[in-house]
Enzyme design. Structure first.
Site, PDB file in Angstrom:
ATOM      1  N   TYR A 136       0.833  -1.217   0.000  1.00  0.00           N
ATOM      2  CA  TYR A 136       0.000   0.000   0.000  1.00  0.00           C
ATOM      3  C   TYR A 136       0.868   1.269   0.000  1.00  0.00           C
ATOM      4  O   TYR A 136       0.362   2.368  -0.188  1.00  0.00           O
ATOM      5  CB  TYR A 136      -0.950   0.055   1.210  1.00  0.00           C
ATOM      6  N   LEU A 155     -17.488  -3.722   2.029  1.00  0.00           N
ATOM      7  CA  LEU A 155     -18.616  -2.975   1.462  1.00  0.00           C
ATOM      8  C   LEU A 155     -18.711  -3.200  -0.055  1.00  0.00           C
ATOM      9  O   LEU A 155     -19.480  -2.505  -0.725  1.00  0.00           O
ATOM     10  CB  LEU A 155     -18.445  -1.468   1.737  1.00  0.00           C
ATOM     11  N   ILE A 212     -12.886  -4.818   7.777  1.00  0.00           N
ATOM     12  CA  ILE A 212     -11.914  -3.709   7.747  1.00  0.00           C
ATOM     13  C   ILE A 212     -12.280  -2.704   6.644  1.00  0.00           C
ATOM     14  O   ILE A 212     -11.542  -2.556   5.666  1.00  0.00           O
ATOM     15  CB  ILE A 212     -10.474  -4.243   7.580  1.00  0.00           C
ATOM     16  N   ARG A 216     -12.665   0.634   4.439  1.00  0.00           N
ATOM     17  CA  ARG A 216     -11.821   1.811   4.201  1.00  0.00           C
ATOM     18  C   ARG A 216     -12.730   2.975   3.840  1.00  0.00           C
ATOM     19  O   ARG A 216     -13.722   2.809   3.141  1.00  0.00           O
ATOM     20  CB  ARG A 216     -10.885   1.547   3.023  1.00  0.00           C
ATOM     21  N   SER A 217     -12.377   4.153   4.318  1.00  0.00           N
ATOM     22  CA  SER A 217     -13.010   5.364   3.817  1.00  0.00           C
ATOM     23  C   SER A 217     -11.990   6.489   3.863  1.00  0.00           C
ATOM     24  O   SER A 217     -11.114   6.508   4.720  1.00  0.00           O
ATOM     25  CB  SER A 217     -14.250   5.734   4.641  1.00  0.00           C
ATOM     26  N   ARG A 241     -17.533   9.168   7.551  1.00  0.00           N
ATOM     27  CA  ARG A 241     -17.855   7.771   7.228  1.00  0.00           C
ATOM     28  C   ARG A 241     -17.025   6.811   8.065  1.00  0.00           C
ATOM     29  O   ARG A 241     -17.497   5.729   8.437  1.00  0.00           O
ATOM     30  CB  ARG A 241     -17.605   7.507   5.751  1.00  0.00           C
ATOM     31  N   ASN A 293     -18.756   3.955  10.267  1.00  0.00           N
ATOM     32  CA  ASN A 293     -18.487   2.528  10.055  1.00  0.00           C
ATOM     33  C   ASN A 293     -18.161   1.778  11.349  1.00  0.00           C
ATOM     34  O   ASN A 293     -18.268   0.560  11.398  1.00  0.00           O
ATOM     35  CB  ASN A 293     -17.341   2.357   9.044  1.00  0.00           C
TER      36      ASN A 293
HETATM   37  P1  NDP Z   1     -14.306  -1.366   0.890  1.00  0.00           P
HETATM   38  O1  NDP Z   1     -15.329  -2.429   0.640  1.00  0.00           O
HETATM   39  O2  NDP Z   1     -13.892  -1.054   2.275  1.00  0.00           O
HETATM   40  O3  NDP Z   1     -14.879  -0.066   0.175  1.00  0.00           O
HETATM   41  C1  NDP Z   1     -14.242   1.158   0.193  1.00  0.00           C
HETATM   42  C2  NDP Z   1     -15.147   2.149  -0.567  1.00  0.00           C
HETATM   43  O4  NDP Z   1     -16.372   2.271   0.141  1.00  0.00           O
HETATM   44  C3  NDP Z   1     -14.541   3.515  -0.704  1.00  0.00           C
HETATM   45  O5  NDP Z   1     -14.724   3.929  -2.038  1.00  0.00           O
HETATM   46  C4  NDP Z   1     -15.357   4.371   0.253  1.00  0.00           C
HETATM   47  O6  NDP Z   1     -15.559   5.652  -0.296  1.00  0.00           O
HETATM   48  C5  NDP Z   1     -16.679   3.632   0.354  1.00  0.00           C
HETATM   49  N1  NDP Z   1     -17.250   3.775   1.712  1.00  0.00           N
HETATM   50  C6  NDP Z   1     -16.640   3.530   2.886  1.00  0.00           C
HETATM   51  N2  NDP Z   1     -17.478   3.765   3.912  1.00  0.00           N
HETATM   52  C7  NDP Z   1     -18.633   4.181   3.377  1.00  0.00           C
HETATM   53  C8  NDP Z   1     -19.877   4.576   3.934  1.00  0.00           C
HETATM   54  N3  NDP Z   1     -20.072   4.590   5.248  1.00  0.00           N
HETATM   55  N4  NDP Z   1     -20.867   4.933   3.073  1.00  0.00           N
HETATM   56  C9  NDP Z   1     -20.656   4.905   1.746  1.00  0.00           C
HETATM   57  N5  NDP Z   1     -19.515   4.544   1.151  1.00  0.00           N
HETATM   58  C10 NDP Z   1     -18.502   4.176   1.956  1.00  0.00           C
HETATM   59  O7  NDP Z   1     -13.038  -1.725  -0.056  1.00  0.00           O
HETATM   60  P2  NDP Z   1     -11.465  -1.873   0.122  1.00  0.00           P
HETATM   61  O8  NDP Z   1     -10.999  -2.497  -1.118  1.00  0.00           O
HETATM   62  O9  NDP Z   1     -10.773  -0.655   0.529  1.00  0.00           O
HETATM   63  O10 NDP Z   1     -11.302  -2.950   1.298  1.00  0.00           O
HETATM   64  C11 NDP Z   1     -11.084  -2.562   2.635  1.00  0.00           C
HETATM   65  C12 NDP Z   1      -9.672  -2.832   3.093  1.00  0.00           C
HETATM   66  O11 NDP Z   1      -9.368  -4.218   2.979  1.00  0.00           O
HETATM   67  C13 NDP Z   1      -8.569  -2.171   2.224  1.00  0.00           C
HETATM   68  O12 NDP Z   1      -8.495  -0.786   2.419  1.00  0.00           O
HETATM   69  C14 NDP Z   1      -7.375  -2.963   2.666  1.00  0.00           C
HETATM   70  O13 NDP Z   1      -6.936  -2.514   3.948  1.00  0.00           O
HETATM   71  C15 NDP Z   1      -7.976  -4.372   2.742  1.00  0.00           C
HETATM   72  N6  NDP Z   1      -7.805  -5.164   1.489  1.00  0.00           N
HETATM   73  C16 NDP Z   1      -7.028  -6.297   1.550  1.00  0.00           C
HETATM   74  C17 NDP Z   1      -6.806  -7.048   0.430  1.00  0.00           C
HETATM   75  C18 NDP Z   1      -5.965  -8.267   0.523  1.00  0.00           C
HETATM   76  O14 NDP Z   1      -5.573  -8.810  -0.526  1.00  0.00           O
HETATM   77  N7  NDP Z   1      -5.664  -8.754   1.705  1.00  0.00           N
HETATM   78  C19 NDP Z   1      -7.385  -6.704  -0.893  1.00  0.00           C
HETATM   79  C20 NDP Z   1      -8.247  -5.536  -0.824  1.00  0.00           C
HETATM   80  C21 NDP Z   1      -8.442  -4.819   0.323  1.00  0.00           C
HETATM   81  P3  NDP Z   1     -15.077   7.000   0.471  1.00  0.00           P
HETATM   82  O15 NDP Z   1     -13.587   6.884   0.604  1.00  0.00           O
HETATM   83  O16 NDP Z   1     -15.519   8.076  -0.457  1.00  0.00           O
HETATM   84  O17 NDP Z   1     -15.786   7.008   1.795  1.00  0.00           O
END
Ligand code: NDP
Length: 281
Positions: free
Chosen positions: A52, A191, A231, A233-234, A239, A243
């Site tokens: 990352y 999400l 876990i 992310r936002s 948000r 969460n």
């Molecule tokens: P998520 O499912 O957490 O979705 C993130 C998205 O959701 C962002 O665009 C965010 O937008 C939006 N969001 C977050 N909270 C809200 C809310 N309350 N209402 C509306 N929209 C919301 O996807 P990720 O891919 O980021 O997965 C989470 C974490 O998992 C990663 O950040 C990482 O740490 C981990 N991960 C691990 C992997 C692995 O291979 N081990 C692979 C992928 C992820 P906004 O920023 O505009 O709020």
């Protein structure tokens, strides 16, 4: 379900807070501010990875928060190019330097090795744990069969398998393997990256009934399942707070069943040429 706040989810001896902050794509000062803000808002679990490229920023956020280091559950991951004996240990040592900490709470193999024997990577991970550089060790993106192999190879217990999981994806097989061996099941992309899932009728209707947001309903759906951590992310501090606020309502069995039915979509977001052969979903 109040016990989830204080005790977190148990993964073979590790106590993992049931909601953590995902940090993929968060960078530089913004990442530091968001991590510090999350900790000030009550998060005690932060998820990062070498890939990352934000470990220095995450470390700065930890320090800026003023929250004691031993209250925070910090995870990092080792990328597939670094899974050979020696490389894996050096990767985590580099993470510790960038994070500015003397140990992580959880070190994970980010993706199952393709070019190195799994036994070598698991042995290297165990060495880190024996040296105290990782309080707990685990895996990510492991299928049910790979979990079985990893558990057999590991001297220390594995705390978790971090895998993609959300209502659009059936992960029953790998979840069963994790439960069988006492590993926590950590949902990434909880999400499904947002918009589309949050518009689905069973999610939106439950949100309206409980007076919560659709994201809160989805996160509640995760943490209501035995042994599951999420876990999200936002990049938005509001948000991020929203969460975490999922521990004072309960979805009914009917609401859970309606959300479960969304799995017919069979959506896998993180699928790459280096992915393992996934369990059927
Ligand atoms: P998520 O499912 O957490 O979705 C993130 C998205 O959701 C962002 O665009 C965010 O937008 C939006 N969001 C977050 N909270 C809200 C809310 N309350 N209402 C509306 N929209 C919301 O996807 P990720 O891919 O980021 O997965 C989470 C974490 O998992 C990663 O950040 C990482 O740490 C981990 N991960 C691990 C992997 C692995 O291979 N081990 C692979 C992928 C992820 P906004 O920023 O505009 O709020």
């Amino acid at each position: 379900m109040d016990e989830l706040i204080g005790h977190g989810v148990r993964g073979n001896g590790a106590e993992i807070p049931a909601i953590g902050l995902g940090t993929w794509t968060l960078r530089d000062d913004a990442a530091s501010r968001l991590v510090a803000g999350a900790l000030e808002a009550g998060y005690r679990h932060i998820d990062t990875a070498t890939s990352y490229e934000n470990e220095s920023a995450v470390g700065a956020g930890l320090r800026a928060s003023g929250v004691a280091r031993d209250e925070i559950f910090l995870t990092t991951k080792v990328w597939p190019t670094d899974l050979a004996a020696g490389d894996l240990q050096r990767s985590v040592e580099g993470s510790l330097k960038r994070l500015g900490v003397d140990r992580v709470d959880l070190a994970l193999i980010h993706w199952p090795p393709k070019t190195v024997p799994l036994a070598d990577s698991i042995a290297a991970l165990n060495e880190l744990r024996s040296r105290g550089l990782a309080r707990n060790i685990g895996v990510s993106n492991f299928t049910a069969a790979l979990v079985e192999q990893a558990v057999t190879l590991s001297e220390h217990p594995l705390a978790c398998n971090q895998v993609e999981y959300h209502p659009f994806l059936n992960q029953d097989r790998v979840m069963a393997a994790c439960r069988k061996h006492g590993l926590a099941f950590v949902s990434y992309c909880p999400l499904a990256r947002g918009t589309e899932l949050l518009r689905q009728a069973p999610v939106a209707e439950a949100a309206a009934r409980h007076g919560r947001t659709p994201a809160q309903v989805v996160l509640r759906w995760h943490v209501q399942q035995d042994g599951v951590v999420a876990i999200p992310r936002s990049s938005d501090p509001g948000r991020i707070r929203e969460n975490l606020d999922v521990f004072d309502f309960t979805l009914s069995a009917g609401e859970v069943a309606a959300i479960d039915a969304l799995r017919s979509r069979a959506l896998r977001i993180c699928d790459f040429d280096f992915s393992p052969e996934w369990d059927p979903s």
